[in-house]
Design a protein around this motif. Structure first.
Motif: not given
Length: 185
Positions: A19, A132, A65, A21, A28, A31, A62
């Motif tokens: 992934m 995202v 997730l 980001l 953010l 993603a 991070r």
């Protein structure tokens, strides 16, 4: 709207693949799974956003997730910057944030919720451009009959995310997409 040149990124491995980001000064901003449709060109190459593996917001995203993918987190708290889309896209992305973990919503129902009941296709296009992934849960949107439809990160990932959230897949009918329903305890 923030300039894309103000963004920094972090790349990390997940159980569903690498992934990327991206963070802006506001939160953010992205993603994306590696190879995801509609991912920005600035993730790789000569004009890539700078890598910032120690950036606190990117580390928070991070960590959240990873906890989510391990089944230890159901609600994200990382601040978001969804300013990259049109006003309509931003409204759709905000509506996605209100679909609880483990629940599904159809494109038509989402369009009706936004006061645009005839805009299911436009909602679908906005859902597909969600910057995202996972945190703004576009994977929780299904066809009106519960069938899986496109997912910019790939249908296998959408299926995995729904299974992780306890949503059940029903037997696939010949020539049709799998059907999914919410699991009630």
């Amino acid at each position: 709207m923030n300039s894309p040149s103000e963004r920094v990124q972090l790349v990390f491995d997940t159980t569903l693949g690498p992934m990327h980001l991206a963070a802006s000064p506001r939160g953010l901003a992205g993603a994306w799974f590696a190879g995801q449709r509609h991912a920005p060109a600035q993730l790789e190459g000569a004009h890539a956003w700078p890598l910032a593996p120690e950036h606190p917001l990117l580390r928070q995203a991070r960590d959240e997730l990873q906890a989510y993918l391990q089944g230890r987190l159901r609600v994200f708290s990382v601040p978001l910057d969804l300013s990259s889309g049109t006003p309509f896209q931003q409204a759709v992305w905000q509506a996605l944030l209100h679909i609880p973990c483990g629940q599904l919503q159809g494109y038509g129902a989402l369009a009706a919720q936004l006061g645009r009941p005839s805009a299911a296709r436009a909602v679908g296009a906005a859902v597909g451009r969600n910057p995202v992934s996972v945190i703004v849960p576009c994977h929780r949107v299904v066809g009106a009959d519960g069938s899986l439809t496109g997912y910019a990160g790939g249908l296998e990932r959408k299926q995995a995310l729904l299974r992780l959230e306890g949503v059940a897949q029903h037997e696939q009918r010949a020539g049709q997409a799998p059907l999914w329903t919410e699991v009630t305890a």
